[in-house]
Design a protein around this motif. Sequence first.
Motif, PDB file in Angstrom:
ATOM      1  N   ARG A 115       0.827  -1.213   0.000  1.00 15.63           N
ATOM      2  CA  ARG A 115       0.000   0.000   0.000  1.00 15.63           C
ATOM      3  C   ARG A 115       0.867   1.272   0.000  1.00 15.63           C
ATOM      4  O   ARG A 115       0.517   2.274  -0.618  1.00 15.63           O
ATOM      5  N   HIS A 116       2.004   1.211   0.705  1.00 14.63           N
ATOM      6  CA  HIS A 116       2.901   2.372   0.786  1.00 14.63           C
ATOM      7  C   HIS A 116       3.438   2.780  -0.580  1.00 14.63           C
ATOM      8  O   HIS A 116       3.824   3.925  -0.790  1.00 14.63           O
ATOM      9  N   LEU A 117       3.476   1.840  -1.518  1.00 15.76           N
ATOM     10  CA  LEU A 117       3.916   2.153  -2.884  1.00 15.76           C
ATOM     11  C   LEU A 117       2.725   2.292  -3.831  1.00 15.76           C
ATOM     12  O   LEU A 117       2.745   3.083  -4.777  1.00 15.76           O
ATOM     13  N   TRP A 118       1.692   1.522  -3.549  1.00 18.80           N
ATOM     14  CA  TRP A 118       0.488   1.515  -4.394  1.00 18.80           C
ATOM     15  C   TRP A 118      -0.114   2.918  -4.497  1.00 18.80           C
ATOM     16  O   TRP A 118      -0.713   3.288  -5.503  1.00 18.80           O
ATOM     17  N   LEU A 119       0.066   3.724  -3.408  1.00 19.16           N
ATOM     18  CA  LEU A 119      -0.462   5.094  -3.391  1.00 19.16           C
ATOM     19  C   LEU A 119       0.024   5.914  -4.590  1.00 19.16           C
ATOM     20  O   LEU A 119      -0.578   6.907  -4.953  1.00 19.16           O
ATOM     21  N   ARG A 120       1.146   5.501  -5.193  1.00 19.57           N
ATOM     22  CA  ARG A 120       1.702   6.270  -6.317  1.00 19.57           C
ATOM     23  C   ARG A 120       0.981   6.000  -7.633  1.00 19.57           C
ATOM     24  O   ARG A 120       1.200   6.711  -8.609  1.00 19.57           O
ATOM     25  N   SER A 121       0.180   4.921  -7.652  1.00 19.61           N
ATOM     26  CA  SER A 121      -0.503   4.579  -8.908  1.00 19.61           C
ATOM     27  C   SER A 121      -1.597   5.599  -9.220  1.00 19.61           C
ATOM     28  O   SER A 121      -2.200   6.169  -8.324  1.00 19.61           O
ATOM     29  N   LYS A 122      -1.820   5.762 -10.522  1.00 17.55           N
ATOM     30  CA  LYS A 122      -2.731   6.797 -11.001  1.00 17.55           C
ATOM     31  C   LYS A 122      -4.120   6.693 -10.378  1.00 17.55           C
ATOM     32  O   LYS A 122      -4.708   7.672  -9.941  1.00 17.55           O
TER      33      LYS A 122
END
Length: 427
Positions: A115-122
Amino acid sequence: MYIEEAKNNVGKEVTIKGWIYNTRSSGKIIFLLIRDGTGIIQSVVSKNDVPEEIFQKAKKLTQESSVIVKGIIREDKRAPGGYELLLKDLEIIQITKDYPITPKEHGVGFLMEHRHLWLRSKRQWAILRIRHRIEKSLRDFFDNRGFTLVDAPILTPNACEGSTTLFETDYFGKPAFLSQSGQLYMEAAAMAFGKVYCFGPTFRAEKSKTRRHLMEFWMLEPEIAYITFEENMKIQEEMITYVVQEVLKNCQNELSIIGRDTTVLEKVKPPFPKISYKEALEILEKHGKHLEWGDDFGGDEETILAAQFDKPVFVHNFPTGAKAFYMKPDPDNPGTVLAADLLAPEGYGEIIGGSQRIDDYDLLLKRLKENGLSEEDYKWYLDLRKYGSVPHGGFGIGLERTVAWIAKLPHVRETIPFPRLLEKIYP
Ligand code: 4AD
Ligand code: MG
């Protein structure tokens, strides 16, 4: 410059600080999709137009590498977003290796672990921007109407919404609970400030693994002295209409990224339909769901009820036993309380719970006892019915369910940056 300002910078040389969203190359031209938190812009690196060293650096870039780029903004209808950056210079801050989330499809479990990286997805970006707009417009709505924001405590000695869903903590040897609702404190504040609201995280240890339940969710709770039950529903209608209009006005880009069909949202205008709990039971019966008087609705029932209307619908006058201890009995409909839930269309169920509060001391004391709550614990709350008690009411709107509906998401887990779900608290 931030990418969202591209349209005001056509023809100018600008610097953008961000990350590589994606890359694509066709021999002599490299296309870099660069994101900076405000948007995504396509940047063109042409072998013929930049020094060889810059072209070689651009070739090394991978997804999520961090970069500072310089170039000229130009309008291009074919480019995503309508503008493009003709790259002149490139500084690499970090080359990213093996970024776990690739443009291919991933399972939800994997994405939630990241989730900490997923937040960057469009898509996640668009959803959380819509969340921000909803939060802002909710607050603006009340601020513009002269409400005072009063912060409720998180650590509390009392239950507000039933003692079965409390998170207990150790408060120097005594139990304290994470707040389920700021309401009781807002009732005290309404007697001091007239009209108030709180907006904060609330906690429920609900053993519910549904697409509508979080253990930690945000709730905005207004409380108003001298308000009537009818006026309470009217303000909810106006608030929901305002919030939806603000999202439509300010989040067209975000709504289109997530592919939201906005025709349903455009229909959200007062008045909203109102049905009583009794009428709701009849509708359910017709759809093959038999409920006994006093049964509470589950997700399935709410979905059937809401599907009968193309706007949010109020269900009011619930049986006394089905609802919270503080709700005022309806003198015109014995056995029911002046409470209303607002159900969102498109299968989203209850987004608001509200009611008229008991303002009579003796009745409140009786209801506390019937609910097995101790007079001693609620002494301060009873005081409010002793010193200048007035008719009053309010409601609580759940932020995440509202975001889920407005953005039409399959699950509340995507509506909050770091969801707390049953058996899941990482990251
Ligand atoms: O209906 P509820 O329990 O009402 C109250 O807490 C009142 N004290 C509010 C008030 O009158 N001041 O909760 C209000 C709303 C629900 O309609 C729902 O939108 C949301 O809070 N909600 C949840 N959202 C996500 N996960 C959960 N576990 C939720 N429980 C309630
Ligand atoms: Mg409720």
